[in-house]
Design an enzyme around this catalytic site. Structure first.
Site, PDB file in Angstrom:
ATOM      1  N   LYS A  22       1.090  -0.934  -0.085  1.00 28.64           N
ATOM      2  CA  LYS A  22       0.605  -0.522   0.062  1.00 28.64           C
ATOM      3  C   LYS A  22       0.758   1.352  -0.469  1.00 28.64           C
ATOM      4  CE  LYS A  22      -1.739   1.925   3.872  1.00 28.64           C
ATOM      5  NZ  LYS A  22      -1.306   3.307   4.273  1.00 28.64           N
ATOM      6  N   ASN A  23       2.186   1.136   1.252  1.00 23.92           N
ATOM      7  CA  ASN A  23       2.757   2.468   0.690  1.00 23.92           C
ATOM      8  C   ASN A  23       3.864   3.004   0.053  1.00 23.92           C
ATOM      9  OD1 ASN A  23       1.170   3.087   3.389  1.00 23.92           O
ATOM     10  ND2 ASN A  23       3.095   2.343   5.090  1.00 23.92           N
ATOM     11  N   CYS A 115      -5.180   7.469  10.202  1.00 20.30           N
ATOM     12  CA  CYS A 115      -5.938   7.381  11.110  1.00 20.30           C
ATOM     13  C   CYS A 115      -5.237   8.529  12.099  1.00 20.30           C
ATOM     14  CB  CYS A 115      -3.930   6.145  11.153  1.00 20.30           C
ATOM     15  SG  CYS A 115      -5.066   4.649  10.200  1.00 20.30           S
ATOM     16  N   ARG A 120       0.215  14.198  13.459  1.00 21.71           N
ATOM     17  CA  ARG A 120       1.165  13.970  11.665  1.00 21.71           C
ATOM     18  C   ARG A 120       0.693  14.896  11.172  1.00 21.71           C
ATOM     19  NH1 ARG A 120      -1.566   8.452   9.682  1.00 21.71           N
ATOM     20  NH2 ARG A 120       0.921   8.407   9.655  1.00 21.71           N
ATOM     21  N   ASP A 304       3.851   0.695  11.773  1.00 19.18           N
ATOM     22  CA  ASP A 304       3.190  -0.108  11.651  1.00 19.18           C
ATOM     23  C   ASP A 304       3.010  -1.892  11.739  1.00 19.18           C
ATOM     24  OD1 ASP A 304       1.802   2.096  10.759  1.00 19.18           O
ATOM     25  OD2 ASP A 304       3.096   1.706   8.466  1.00 19.18           O
ATOM     26  N   ARG A 396      -8.385  -0.913   5.008  1.00 21.73           N
ATOM     27  CA  ARG A 396      -7.554   0.330   4.205  1.00 21.73           C
ATOM     28  C   ARG A 396      -6.493  -0.449   4.073  1.00 21.73           C
ATOM     29  NH1 ARG A 396      -6.260   5.174   7.799  1.00 21.73           N
ATOM     30  NH2 ARG A 396      -4.956   4.934   5.998  1.00 21.73           N
TER      31      ARG A 396
END
Ligand code: UD1
Length: 417
Positions: A22-23, A115, A120, A304, A396
């Protein structure tokens, strides 16, 4: 809102496959805005954040054929904005800022949501773009950025920010002159984006290290069948699932590259991990041994994976100290794990986990993406039934996790209201 009903207690066994990261997919999809034409990307994962990014690119005028091999035509981009409604669920939408500004000289991007794991901010993204000559204003929750043509600059990050590094690599790749990024993020996903940009004609040196140099070029070609790297966080999650359920899982076609810190800790915790020609083979040990971790930027232990490691430690022999160094509010899974019988105390950014014999099924609530994975793990181990609410957080970033778990023998059901 979907929920999972899980009956725990079964050792999970079998073979699974993991798709693209995903990232890495999200910045590579954003990079399609740097060229005009049909981009072809392979190993695109099918998950909610990726669909949100498709929605965002479509909103700007891209024509898209979705799929594992996706086609994104950026020949008719006519809007340079990422509206709040589309970005509120996904912080990574800020990744369109650098490409839009570099290619079209303007961008209007809603401040990110995503999230709820701390403040952030995106100050480092914005400071870097300003250093490259962009004017930046904040207006009603939007970043409004303008520049005639971005100019190369030397940019030092106070923190190694992953998406910040990615935004600036993309912006610098078609800026005028050379850019140097110091204290850049070294995550494999940053390197994957850079490799993809190089395949489009960019000149980038040192990606994967803390100093990245970019020689700006006038234009880039569309992406031509670039394959995204496998998702190291999903791989590591399934490795940890083998550990917590005392099972045996083979993750087909994947390697332990990029997973050094996690596999070392899992081995110390008693898991047997083997790299074979078929893939990674992981076997849960007879008992789980408590180990301490502290989360760090790559190549350290990834934030993560913190929640999933904590679930494992909750049933380990001994006491584990877990220090979260990246995000200040990333212990929201603790309260839910405690509902299932875990013995955890939090003091600031340190959690002390005293291992218990077993967990007990309970109704719990997923609060963010990786926290949801830790609750699924705890439920797979626990005696009795658990109901995990708000599974949209999990969807997600995990590709059909329930189907993969069923294939491994789990007793799990998705229920939609
Ligand atoms: C990315 C990952 C996310 C992962 C995180 C850390 C994506 C899409 N998401 O998120 O899964 O958990 O890296 O590995 O790749 N910071 C600032 N100012 C900024 C930017 C960041 O102070 O402008 C701080 C953050 O608050 C945090 C630290 O820097 O404490 C690292 O954050 P960052 O690497 O930017 O995380 P993301 O890129 O959002």
């Amino acid at each position: 809102m979907d929920r999972f009903i899980i009956r725990g207690g079964k050792p999970l066994r079998g073979v699974i496959e993991i798709g693209g990261a995903k990232n890495a997919a999200l910045p590579i999809m954003a990079a399609t805005l740097l060229s005009s034409g049909v981009n072809r990307i392979c190993r695109v994962p099918d998950m909610k954040d990726v669909r949100t990014m498709y929605g965002l690119l479509r909103h700007m005028g891209a024509q898209i054929i979705e799929g594992g091999s996706a086609e994104i035509d950026t020949g008719r981009i006519n809007k340079y904005e990422a509206p709040y409604e589309l970005v509120k669920t996904m912080r990574a939408s800020v990744l369109v800022l650098g490409p839009l500004l570099a290619r079209y000289g303007q961008a209007r991007v809603s401040l990110p949501g995503g999230c709820a794991i701390g403040a952030r901010p995106i100050d480092l993204h914005l400071a870097g773009l300003q250093k490259m000559g962009s004017k930046i204003e904040l207006e009603a929750g939007y970043v409004i950025a303008k520049a005639k043509r971005l100019k190369g600059a030397v940019i030092h990050f106070d923190n190694p920010t992953v998406t910040g590094t990615e935004n600036l690599i993309m912006a610098a790749s078609i800026a005028k002159g050379n850019t140097v990024l110091e204290n850049a993020a070294m995550e494999p996903e940053v390197k994957d984006l850079a490799d993809c940009l190089v395949s489009m004609g960019a000149k980038i040196y040192g990606a994967g290290t803390s100093i990245i140099e970019i020689e700006g070029v006038d234009c880039l070609a569309p992406i031509d069948n670039y394959a995204i790297i496998p998702d190291r966080i999903q791989i590591a999650t399934f490795m940890t699932i083998a550990g917590i359920t005392g099972g045996k899982i083979t993750i087909k076609g994947c390697s332990l590259e990029h997973l050094e810190a996690v596999s070392e800790k899992l081995r110390e915790a008693g898991l047997q991990i083997e790299q074979t020609t078929e893939g990674i083979k992981v076997k849960g040990g007879r008992e789980i041994i408590a180990r301490d971790i502290k989360t760090m930027p790559y190549p350290g232990f990834p934030t993560d994976m913190q929640a999933q490691f904590m679930a494992l430690m909750s049933v380990a022999r001994g006491t584990s100290i877990i220090r979260e160094n990246i995000f200040e509010n990333r212990f929201m899974h603790v309260a839910e794990l405690k509902r299932m019988g875990a013995d955890i105390n939090v003091d600031g950014n340190v959690a002390t986990v005293r291992g218990v014999k077993n967990l007990k099924g309970a109704p719990v609530m997923a609060t963010d993406l990786r926290a949801s994975a830790s609750l699924v793990m705890a439920a797979l181990r626990a005696e009795g039934e658990s109901v995990i609410h708000r599974i949209y957080h999990l969807d997600r970033g995990y590709e059909r996790m329930d189907e993969k778990l069923i294939a491994l023998g789990a007793n799990i059901k998705r229920v939609s209201d």
